[in-house]
Motif scaffolding. Sequence first.
Motif, PDB file in Angstrom:
ATOM      1  N   ALA A   1       0.812  -1.088  -0.004  1.00  0.00           N
ATOM      2  CA  ALA A   1       0.187   0.018   0.054  1.00  0.00           C
ATOM      3  C   ALA A   1       0.764   1.221  -0.066  1.00  0.00           C
ATOM      4  O   ALA A   1       0.537   2.249  -0.763  1.00  0.00           O
ATOM      5  N   ASP A   2       2.117   1.312   0.994  1.00  0.00           N
ATOM      6  CA  ASP A   2       2.841   2.621   0.698  1.00  0.00           C
ATOM      7  C   ASP A   2       3.905   2.636  -0.204  1.00  0.00           C
ATOM      8  O   ASP A   2       4.398   3.588  -0.179  1.00  0.00           O
ATOM      9  N   PHE A   3       3.900   1.515  -0.987  1.00  0.00           N
ATOM     10  CA  PHE A   3       5.229   1.369  -2.040  1.00  0.00           C
ATOM     11  C   PHE A   3       4.924   2.635  -2.842  1.00  0.00           C
ATOM     12  O   PHE A   3       3.858   2.864  -3.495  1.00  0.00           O
ATOM     13  N   SER A   4       5.879   3.255  -3.202  1.00  0.00           N
ATOM     14  CA  SER A   4       5.971   4.236  -4.373  1.00  0.00           C
ATOM     15  C   SER A   4       7.377   3.941  -5.203  1.00  0.00           C
ATOM     16  O   SER A   4       8.428   4.178  -4.487  1.00  0.00           O
ATOM     17  N   LEU A   5       7.473   4.014  -6.417  1.00  0.00           N
ATOM     18  CA  LEU A   5       8.476   3.886  -7.080  1.00  0.00           C
ATOM     19  C   LEU A   5       9.062   5.142  -7.472  1.00  0.00           C
ATOM     20  O   LEU A   5       8.454   6.001  -8.176  1.00  0.00           O
ATOM     21  N   GLU A   6      10.108   5.677  -6.952  1.00  0.00           N
ATOM     22  CA  GLU A   6      10.783   7.125  -7.381  1.00  0.00           C
ATOM     23  C   GLU A   6      11.567   7.138  -8.533  1.00  0.00           C
ATOM     24  O   GLU A   6      12.292   6.123  -8.672  1.00  0.00           O
ATOM     25  N   LEU A   7      11.392   8.257  -9.194  1.00  0.00           N
ATOM     26  CA  LEU A   7      12.332   8.331 -10.471  1.00  0.00           C
ATOM     27  C   LEU A   7      13.038   9.793 -10.159  1.00  0.00           C
ATOM     28  O   LEU A   7      12.717  10.576  -9.709  1.00  0.00           O
TER      29      LEU A   7
ATOM     30  N   GLY B   1      20.415   3.344 -12.868  1.00  0.00           N
ATOM     31  CA  GLY B   1      20.959   3.231 -11.729  1.00  0.00           C
ATOM     32  C   GLY B   1      19.532   2.660 -10.859  1.00  0.00           C
ATOM     33  O   GLY B   1      18.381   3.126 -11.181  1.00  0.00           O
ATOM     34  N   PHE B   2      19.635   1.850  -9.858  1.00  0.00           N
ATOM     35  CA  PHE B   2      18.685   1.413  -8.920  1.00  0.00           C
ATOM     36  C   PHE B   2      18.933   1.403  -7.673  1.00  0.00           C
ATOM     37  O   PHE B   2      19.994   0.865  -7.168  1.00  0.00           O
ATOM     38  N   LYS B   3      17.996   1.712  -6.904  1.00  0.00           N
ATOM     39  CA  LYS B   3      18.297   1.879  -5.176  1.00  0.00           C
ATOM     40  C   LYS B   3      17.073   0.839  -4.668  1.00  0.00           C
ATOM     41  O   LYS B   3      15.759   0.969  -5.129  1.00  0.00           O
ATOM     42  N   CYS B   4      17.429   0.236  -3.768  1.00  0.00           N
ATOM     43  CA  CYS B   4      16.366  -0.868  -3.299  1.00  0.00           C
ATOM     44  C   CYS B   4      16.042  -0.673  -1.896  1.00  0.00           C
ATOM     45  O   CYS B   4      16.785   0.198  -1.042  1.00  0.00           O
ATOM     46  N   ALA B   5      15.082  -1.511  -1.290  1.00  0.00           N
ATOM     47  CA  ALA B   5      14.544  -1.160   0.160  1.00  0.00           C
ATOM     48  C   ALA B   5      15.547  -1.910   0.957  1.00  0.00           C
ATOM     49  O   ALA B   5      15.355  -1.689   2.149  1.00  0.00           O
ATOM     50  N   ASP B   6      16.220  -2.883   0.564  1.00  0.00           N
ATOM     51  CA  ASP B   6      17.448  -3.454   1.404  1.00  0.00           C
ATOM     52  C   ASP B   6      18.800  -2.659   1.482  1.00  0.00           C
ATOM     53  O   ASP B   6      19.759  -3.217   1.969  1.00  0.00           O
ATOM     54  N   ASP B   7      18.890  -1.574   0.866  1.00  0.00           N
ATOM     55  CA  ASP B   7      20.022  -0.672   1.014  1.00  0.00           C
ATOM     56  C   ASP B   7      20.940  -1.423  -0.260  1.00  0.00           C
ATOM     57  O   ASP B   7      22.004  -0.879  -0.413  1.00  0.00           O
TER      58      ASP B   7
ATOM     59  N   ASN C   1      20.606  -7.895 -11.103  1.00  0.00           N
ATOM     60  CA  ASN C   1      19.200  -7.943 -11.011  1.00  0.00           C
ATOM     61  C   ASN C   1      18.709  -7.554  -9.615  1.00  0.00           C
ATOM     62  O   ASN C   1      18.487  -8.542  -8.849  1.00  0.00           O
ATOM     63  N   PRO C   2      18.643  -6.255  -9.341  1.00  0.00           N
ATOM     64  CA  PRO C   2      18.376  -5.760  -8.180  1.00  0.00           C
ATOM     65  C   PRO C   2      16.957  -6.141  -7.647  1.00  0.00           C
ATOM     66  O   PRO C   2      16.157  -6.222  -8.519  1.00  0.00           O
ATOM     67  N   LYS C   3      16.686  -6.498  -6.468  1.00  0.00           N
ATOM     68  CA  LYS C   3      15.422  -6.772  -5.775  1.00  0.00           C
ATOM     69  C   LYS C   3      14.924  -5.696  -5.007  1.00  0.00           C
ATOM     70  O   LYS C   3      15.545  -4.671  -4.656  1.00  0.00           O
ATOM     71  N   HIS C   4      13.569  -5.507  -4.712  1.00  0.00           N
ATOM     72  CA  HIS C   4      12.941  -4.672  -3.850  1.00  0.00           C
ATOM     73  C   HIS C   4      13.195  -3.177  -4.259  1.00  0.00           C
ATOM     74  O   HIS C   4      13.610  -2.426  -3.558  1.00  0.00           O
ATOM     75  N   VAL C   5      13.372  -3.065  -5.441  1.00  0.00           N
ATOM     76  CA  VAL C   5      13.645  -1.853  -6.104  1.00  0.00           C
ATOM     77  C   VAL C   5      12.773  -0.723  -5.849  1.00  0.00           C
ATOM     78  O   VAL C   5      11.448  -0.869  -6.059  1.00  0.00           O
ATOM     79  N   ARG C   6      13.193   0.402  -5.106  1.00  0.00           N
ATOM     80  CA  ARG C   6      12.214   1.396  -4.885  1.00  0.00           C
ATOM     81  C   ARG C   6      12.623   2.811  -5.632  1.00  0.00           C
ATOM     82  O   ARG C   6      11.976   3.787  -5.531  1.00  0.00           O
ATOM     83  N   ALA C   7      13.751   3.128  -6.377  1.00  0.00           N
ATOM     84  CA  ALA C   7      14.155   3.948  -7.079  1.00  0.00           C
ATOM     85  C   ALA C   7      14.928   3.830  -8.376  1.00  0.00           C
ATOM     86  O   ALA C   7      15.817   2.695  -8.181  1.00  0.00           O
ATOM     87  N   ILE C   8      14.562   4.473  -9.392  1.00  0.00           N
ATOM     88  CA  ILE C   8      15.341   4.111 -10.602  1.00  0.00           C
ATOM     89  C   ILE C   8      15.963   5.661 -11.063  1.00  0.00           C
ATOM     90  O   ILE C   8      14.765   6.655 -10.900  1.00  0.00           O
ATOM     91  N   PHE C   9      17.055   5.817 -11.417  1.00  0.00           N
ATOM     92  CA  PHE C   9      17.521   6.948 -12.144  1.00  0.00           C
ATOM     93  C   PHE C   9      18.424   6.859 -13.144  1.00  0.00           C
ATOM     94  O   PHE C   9      18.972   5.630 -13.385  1.00  0.00           O
TER      95      PHE C   9
END
Lengths: 252, 213
Positions: free
Chosen positions: A104-110, A171-177, A223-231
């Motif tokens: 519900a809270d997830f949002s993918l940042e760009l 680049g990708f940033k993930c919820a597990d850092d 192959n990053p998992k739990h991706v929360r941001a793409i730049f």
Amino acid sequence: MIKLKMGERFAALRNREIASLERRLFLRQGLSMGALSLLAGCNVTDEVGVENALRKISSWNDTVQAKLFDPKRLVEEYPASAIVRPFPFNAFYDEDGIPAVSAADFSLELAGLIRERKPWSLAELYALPQVTQTTRHICVEGWSAVGQWSGTPLRHFLERVGADTSARYVGFKCADDYYTSIDMATALHPQTLMAFRQDGDVLPAPNGFPLKIRVPTKLGFKNPKHVRAIFVTNEYPGGYWEDQGYNWFAGL
Amino acid sequence: MSDARTGRLPASPTIHGRIVRLTHWLNALAFLILLLSGWKIYNASPVFAFRLPSELTLGGWLGGALLWHFAAMWLLALNGLLYLGHGFLCGHFRRKLWPVSPAAVWADIRAAFSGRLAHDDLSVYNAAQRAAYIALILGITLLALSGLAIWKPVQLAPLVQLFGGFDTARVVHFVAMALTLAVTAVHVLMVVLVPRTLLAMLIGRLPTVRSPQ
Ligand code: HEM
């Protein structure tokens, strides 16, 4: 038969020696010349110099691999019977460290060189057109496993949000850092997916819920998992393992 | 007998040319680095039910071993191409490794075990040596090809197919390593038994003046 044995073996491997070995080693032991200096009967004093030289060759290997990469060459697809179940879990932490991402809270940042940088909710992402692939995931450690992923070609998404596809890196940033990055040519490859589903179900937590970038032309750690941001950027973004010495391009 | 003008002893005949010596020792170095870093990589996810002794590996951790492995592969490949190019184009292989018949190899191996194998002329390889060197050249070629297959299984997919798939290519790479290492061990043992050959491979000739023929 062999597949089954391999599956058992890496499950066992992950859970025992290797996992603990890697946890210890990821506190960087350096490039210990151990055996070689023993054989030479000398102390290798200039480890930093050796490491720098090796890293230069590694970035030369990046260049060679980028040249070798054929953006039109498709990765082999496998029949459903080849899928490995359960699909192995692998991360820089144990299974108890898997991040609990709330749908519900997830949002993918760009961010970066992207025109429309509004965040995307999971519902919006799920509404994107999806394709399915059954491909081989190959780990830098040497094991491999066929899995099935469904999702949106990253290329489609990048074009949709107005990314500068002439830029060098995604680049990708993930919820597990965790974090990693790939070259634009690979990001635009038709089989590079934003995977939301695996093996017919919503992506399970150990395998990257809610979003994994499936890059079948690269080793598993790309192959990053739990991706929360793409730049998108022109400045080399590195990666969690890459910064410690894994080869950056890591192409297959 | 000394040379009237220089006062030096006349040069003894060349046994191993410059290129062969240079490429031989660079190859030995590359092989050693690839071997020890390869063992570390193997240990990260063994194909077989055993691990290799960690103290004997190179690189400290998987990432370090991979850096060594993918650096030394260039040395092995470029040096190997120079050696093969020279060997084929300059007649070195034709002169020194050819011909070799199974019967001659067998006869020489038996002679070696009974201590009757002659080593008087180091510029000529006996049949057992020829067979061993050809085996080492083929072994390293197989190592390089199977290595390429598992390094680039997508871009070089036809090569992977040739090996019967990714997992088989890994096994081939390991088995080629083991066989090449076994032949190398015999090779080095032979050198230890006939140490004059080592001197010849290092400086190209034997320092003693041979009697004029
Ligand atoms: C420390 C290890 C090594 C030592 C001391 C050594 C020593 C020698 C010596 C002395 C010779 C000349 C033999 C003779 O004149 O009768 C020779 C030839 C040769 N060695 Fe090695 N060697 C070593 C490692 C290797 C390795 C690792 C390989 C390949 C895997 C190799 C492949 C060859 C080949 C192919 C030849 C024939 C060269 C030619 O004439 O084209 N050696 N070695």
